[in-house]
Every structure is written in C-alpha cells, then in structure tokens.
Scaffold this motif. Structure first.
Motif, mmCIF file in Angstrom:
data_model
loop_
_atom_site.group_PDB
_atom_site.id
_atom_site.type_symbol
_atom_site.label_atom_id
_atom_site.label_comp_id
_atom_site.label_asym_id
_atom_site.label_seq_id
_atom_site.Cartn_x
_atom_site.Cartn_y
_atom_site.Cartn_z
ATOM 1 N N PHE A 14 -1.955 -7.817 -4.322
ATOM 2 C CA PHE A 14 -2.908 -7.248 -5.382
ATOM 3 C C PHE A 14 -4.017 -8.299 -5.736
ATOM 4 O O PHE A 14 -5.124 -8.017 -5.859
ATOM 5 N N ALA A 18 -7.981 -8.297 -5.454
ATOM 6 C CA ALA A 18 -8.818 -8.653 -6.779
ATOM 7 C C ALA A 18 -9.782 -9.828 -6.237
ATOM 8 O O ALA A 18 -11.316 -9.695 -6.424
ATOM 9 N N ILE A 29 -17.099 -4.751 2.333
ATOM 10 C CA ILE A 29 -15.672 -5.378 2.309
ATOM 11 C C ILE A 29 -15.073 -5.528 0.763
ATOM 12 O O ILE A 29 -13.906 -5.480 0.457
ATOM 13 N N PHE A 31 -15.199 -2.948 -1.051
ATOM 14 C CA PHE A 31 -14.418 -1.606 -1.225
ATOM 15 C C PHE A 31 -13.241 -1.745 -0.459
ATOM 16 O O PHE A 31 -11.957 -1.267 -0.729
ATOM 17 N N MET A 32 -13.106 -2.358 0.490
ATOM 18 C CA MET A 32 -11.605 -2.849 1.238
ATOM 19 C C MET A 32 -10.981 -3.314 0.465
ATOM 20 O O MET A 32 -9.664 -3.076 0.566
ATOM 21 N N GLY A 33 -11.426 -4.345 -0.500
ATOM 22 C CA GLY A 33 -10.504 -5.017 -1.472
ATOM 23 C C GLY A 33 -9.892 -4.111 -2.510
ATOM 24 O O GLY A 33 -8.672 -4.169 -2.777
ATOM 25 N N GLU A 35 -9.126 -0.940 -1.679
ATOM 26 C CA GLU A 35 -8.243 -0.039 -0.977
ATOM 27 C C GLU A 35 -7.056 -1.069 -1.000
ATOM 28 O O GLU A 35 -5.958 -0.717 -0.900
ATOM 29 N N LEU A 36 -6.914 -2.416 -0.751
ATOM 30 C CA LEU A 36 -5.847 -3.323 -0.568
ATOM 31 C C LEU A 36 -5.182 -3.426 -1.916
ATOM 32 O O LEU A 36 -4.031 -3.172 -2.069
ATOM 33 N N LEU A 38 -5.108 -0.925 -4.111
ATOM 34 C CA LEU A 38 -4.308 0.477 -4.269
ATOM 35 C C LEU A 38 -3.188 0.633 -3.361
ATOM 36 O O LEU A 38 -2.266 0.747 -3.777
ATOM 37 N N ASN A 39 -3.199 -0.170 -2.219
ATOM 38 C CA ASN A 39 -1.932 -0.314 -1.452
ATOM 39 C C ASN A 39 -0.961 -1.150 -2.115
ATOM 40 O O ASN A 39 0.264 -0.851 -1.722
ATOM 41 N N MET A 65 -2.430 7.646 -3.009
ATOM 42 C CA MET A 65 -3.157 7.983 -1.587
ATOM 43 C C MET A 65 -4.178 9.009 -1.531
ATOM 44 O O MET A 65 -5.292 8.574 -1.076
ATOM 45 N N ALA A 68 -7.187 7.956 -3.462
ATOM 46 C CA ALA A 68 -7.857 6.872 -2.763
ATOM 47 C C ALA A 68 -8.631 7.369 -1.597
ATOM 48 O O ALA A 68 -9.927 7.077 -1.446
ATOM 49 N N ALA A 69 -8.052 8.409 -0.996
ATOM 50 C CA ALA A 69 -9.093 9.122 0.062
ATOM 51 C C ALA A 69 -10.144 9.705 -0.372
ATOM 52 O O ALA A 69 -11.347 9.632 0.140
ATOM 53 N N VAL A 72 -12.612 6.763 -1.334
ATOM 54 C CA VAL A 72 -13.452 6.450 -0.171
ATOM 55 C C VAL A 72 -14.518 7.150 0.384
ATOM 56 O O VAL A 72 -15.483 6.637 0.628
ATOM 57 N N LEU B 25 -9.042 -10.779 5.032
ATOM 58 C CA LEU B 25 -10.051 -9.880 4.475
ATOM 59 C C LEU B 25 -11.044 -10.531 3.497
ATOM 60 O O LEU B 25 -12.010 -10.467 3.466
ATOM 61 N N VAL B 38 -7.359 -5.608 7.327
ATOM 62 C CA VAL B 38 -6.783 -4.347 6.208
ATOM 63 C C VAL B 38 -6.008 -3.502 7.282
ATOM 64 O O VAL B 38 -4.943 -2.876 6.527
ATOM 65 N N MET B 42 -2.220 -2.263 6.405
ATOM 66 C CA MET B 42 -1.728 -1.030 6.217
ATOM 67 C C MET B 42 -0.500 -0.607 7.177
ATOM 68 O O MET B 42 0.454 0.161 6.669
ATOM 69 N N LEU B 45 2.487 -1.988 5.840
ATOM 70 C CA LEU B 45 2.982 -1.585 4.643
ATOM 71 C C LEU B 45 3.973 -0.183 5.159
ATOM 72 O O LEU B 45 4.735 0.130 4.523
ATOM 73 N N TYR B 49 7.615 0.686 3.910
ATOM 74 C CA TYR B 49 7.877 2.125 3.436
ATOM 75 C C TYR B 49 9.032 2.450 3.877
ATOM 76 O O TYR B 49 10.065 3.112 3.294
ATOM 77 N N VAL B 64 -3.162 8.833 6.648
ATOM 78 C CA VAL B 64 -4.259 8.826 5.787
ATOM 79 C C VAL B 64 -4.953 7.535 5.722
ATOM 80 O O VAL B 64 -6.153 7.436 5.851
ATOM 81 N N TYR B 65 -4.269 6.696 5.563
ATOM 82 C CA TYR B 65 -4.952 5.310 5.410
ATOM 83 C C TYR B 65 -5.562 4.588 6.587
ATOM 84 O O TYR B 65 -6.724 4.556 7.099
ATOM 85 N N VAL B 69 -8.888 6.680 6.477
ATOM 86 C CA VAL B 69 -9.578 5.879 5.572
ATOM 87 C C VAL B 69 -10.135 4.794 6.356
ATOM 88 O O VAL B 69 -11.393 4.586 6.393
ATOM 89 N N PHE B 73 -14.279 3.604 7.027
ATOM 90 C CA PHE B 73 -14.917 2.411 7.044
ATOM 91 C C PHE B 73 -15.450 1.874 8.173
ATOM 92 O O PHE B 73 -16.628 1.439 8.317
ATOM 93 N N LEU B 106 -4.958 -14.077 -12.211
ATOM 94 C CA LEU B 106 -4.310 -12.947 -11.895
ATOM 95 C C LEU B 106 -2.940 -12.997 -11.084
ATOM 96 O O LEU B 106 -1.934 -12.470 -11.529
#
Lengths: 99, 305
Positions: A14, A18, A29, A31-33, A35-36, A38-39, A65, A68-69, A72, B25, B38, B42, B45, B49, B64-65, B69, B73, B106
């Motif tokens: 996370f 950020a 990029i 935006f991909m951050g 997504e990361l 959210l994951n 998910m 997020a879709a 995106v 990234l 990324v 994923m 991940l 899961y 999905v990802y 997604v 991209f 953070l």
C-alpha cells in the motif's frame, strides 16, 4: 510465520502504491499506483477474513475488485480524452486553473 | 490455526518478488515496464489468495485484474504512446521531497500499527468453506449483500456508458475514403500507380533500402513513409547502382584497358573519395521530418524517433 506477515506485506504494498501516486507524473503510472493500493487492501481483507473465520472479508474484497474495474474504465477514458486534447499524459500539465 | 510450512515457503518466495515488482512500478522509466511489474504483483497476489483459502478470489484476481484491467492499461499505453515518459521538471517546489517523506511516513506508520497489534487466535476458514469457497461467498453476496450487488451492477453499466461518452469524438470533417483519395490524386496529378516496393532491384531486400529505377537511381518514395519520416531510410547515396561508372569500366575493359577506380574517377570528372559509402546508421540520414502531414488519425508523435 503468522498471518501478521500478510498484513505487513499488504501495508508495504500500500505504501509503495501511495508513493507511486505521490511521486510519478505520468497519469497512467499514477493510476497503476492506485490499482496497487486497492490490491493491497484486498490482501488485507482476505487475511482478516481468514483471521476471523468469516467470509464477509472476501465478499468485501470482491466488491472492491468490481468497483476498481469500473473505476479503471472511466479513469482510462478520461486519460485518453485528456491526451487527445492536450497531447500529454503528464499530470503536471493539467494546470488550467492556475492563475 | 497456523499457516503450514508450504504456505510459509510460498509466502517467503512471493513476498520479496512482490515488493521488488512494486518498487519497479515506482522506479521504472518506461510505462510498459511499470505495467509488467504490476502484472507480476497481481499474479503473485492471486497465488496468495489461493493459499489463504480464497480460491474464488484468486481466480477473479487473475481474470479481472490481470486479464481485463491490466490489458486495458496496456491498450491505453499503446494509444497514448509508449514513449510517453515522465517529465523531471518540478512544477511544485519541493513536491518530490514531501512526497518521499509522506510515503515513507505512511509506510512506517502502517507497518508499525499492523505489525505490532496483537490479533486474536486465527480461526481459519475451514468451517466457513465447508461447502466449498465459491458457495460460501455466494451465500453471503446473494444473502446479505444483494442490494449492494445490484448497485454495483448499475455502476458497471454506468461506467461502460461513461467510457463511451468520454472517448466519443465528433466528426468535424467529411470522411476521406479510397474513392476521394483517388480523385484527389488524379486532380493533383500525383502518381496514380502503386509505389514501387523497396529494395527489390537494389542491392538489399530490406524495407529501408530504396528501390532502383532502370537508370540505377534510387527511388526515394519506395521506402515506407513512416521510415522516411523517422529518418531511418538507409540513405540514397549508399545504394546508387553506379551504372554509368560500371558501363565506363566495362567499355574500357573491352578495349583491353584495365583502369583503377581513381582513373575512372578522373575520366568521369568525379572526385569521390569513397564511391560507395557505408549505409548511414538509423536516425542520421536527412529526411523530411515535419513537413509531412499524416492526416486526421495522426497523434503527432510519429515523427519523434
């Protein structure tokens, strides 16, 4: 190892997401951050589901998910239309409101 | 319930890979590399899961990802231009340092809080996954969260419509089809026949080598337009067939005179030091760079090498 390791991994991912959002200039990029990030929250949700023996956490991750879709799709459409009008995908170039 | 040794091995293999890829990234110069990083995160991940007794989410993660997604991209990256890289000019002063400090803070806070909290004993999903994991998840989604699911469905439809509206482009000029192009060519008196293929009668068969006409002169327009705009054609001088020089040498040879290159040069009145210079490296030949309009579909980035 314990389940805490998963949570720490999720926190690290996370923060890296950020950092990407804060430091990179290319809108895609950035935006991909997002997504990361959210994951990473999804990983935390799945881990908490296992911790408490309750599948609701996994359902929450599922909803994240799906949202997020949708996000995106709209976000990339906005990036494409900005690129068409301004020929640039850099978030710093969008300063029309600057006096 | 504690994770098994196999799960620990899987975690300790995947976790460093994921953190490295997430760092990729953050630091990758090219957007495509960032996207690949990324995708790595994923897919890893999804493995985690499945290891965490959530096989349904693992499959959804891949489908999905990574499947939808990230491919979206990559499509947008190709649309916007793969070369679109970051600018290093700071428009906000000190933003980079503040960003680093904020991100690091953070991370430290999150890891500290999450890592030092004492959690209750892990229950595990053995009971909840009694009737397989997808069935358990479905019972909750369609039991307690039906309304949320409906709302999410409306959200997806709205998002699809929104994407259509946002990327819609109004047609301002009439469409130029094949017939209109042909008419314009006839009107302008331009070449009506197809262009000659590059390299066919030249010394090479490559795309960047111009074809030669019957006199041995290179035909510049036989090289594809994109290569010419980028200045990647192999140069016309290098592939000149030199037919006149050859004819002179042949006639001299018939008369029993063996002439050196220098003597032929002197006879021809040319003073070329190297009559066949090596092909110029890509990007150095002088070609038209800006004066060719590529039409309506152009993004304006084709001319950048």
């Amino acid at each position: 190892m314990t389940l805490t390791h998963y949570l720490v991994l999720s926190a690290i991912l996370f923060s890296l997401g950020a950092a990407t959002v804060l430091l990179r200039r290319n809108a895609i990029i950035v935006f991909m951050g997002v997504e990361l990030m959210l994951n990473a929250t999804n990983l935390a949700l799945v881990t908490f589901a296992r911790l408490h023996g309750d599948l609701t956490g996994q359902v929450m991750a599922f909803f994240v998910m799906v949202v997020a879709a949708a996000e995106v799709v709209v976000g990339l459409a906005i990036i494409v239309s900005i690129f068409r009008t301004r020929k640039s995908a850099s978030v710093d170039d969008i300063n029309l409101l600057k006096s | 319930m504690t994770p098994s040794t196999a799960e620990a091995v899987l975690f300790w293999v995947l976790a460093p890979i994921m953190v490295l890829a997430a760092g990729g990234l953050l630091f990758a110069r090219k957007a495509v590399h960032a996207a690949l990083c990324v995708i790595t995160v994923m897919i890893s991940l999804a493995f985690l899961y499945v290891a965490q007794e959530a096989p349904f989410l693992g499959v959804v993660q891949v489908v999905v990802y990574t499947g939808a997604v990230m491919m979206l991209f990559l499509f947008v990256l190709m649309l916007v231009g793969v070369d679109a890289s970051d600018s290093l000019v700071e428009t906000l002063r000190g933003q980079r340092w503040i960003g680093w400090v904020a991100a690091l803070g953070l991370g430290v806070v999150l890891v500290g809080v999450v890592g030092r909290t004492v959690y209750p004993d892990a229950v595990g999903l053995g009971d909840a996954n009694g009737a397989t994991n997808p069935v358990g998840v479905a019972r909750i989604i369609f039991g307690q969260h039906v309304f949320a699911l409906e709302v999410v469905g409306a959200l997806l439809v709205t998002a699809a419509l929104g994407a259509l509206v946002l990327t819609h482009r109004q047609r301002l000029k009439p469409v130029v089809r094949q017939r209109e192009r042909a008419a314009a060519r006839v009107k302008a008196g331009a070449r009506l026949t197809p262009l000659p293929a590059p390299g066919v009668y030249a010394r090479h068969n490559a795309m960047d080598v111009p074809a030669l006409d019957p006199d041995g002169n290179p035909i510049e327009e036989s090289v594809p337009r994109v290569l010419r705009i980028r200045g990647q054609e192999a140069g016309t001088d290098a592939f000149h067939a030199d037919t006149y020089r050859r004819a002179v040498t042949a006639v001299l040879a018939q008369r029993g005179v063996t002439a050196t290159d220098a003597e032929v040069d002197a006879a021809l009145g040319t003073t070329e030091d190297d009559p066949r210079p090596p092909a110029a490296p890509p990007g150095t030949t002088a070609g038209p760079t800006t004066d060719i309009t590529l039409g309506e579909g152009s993004t304006g980035t084709e001319t950048q090498p």
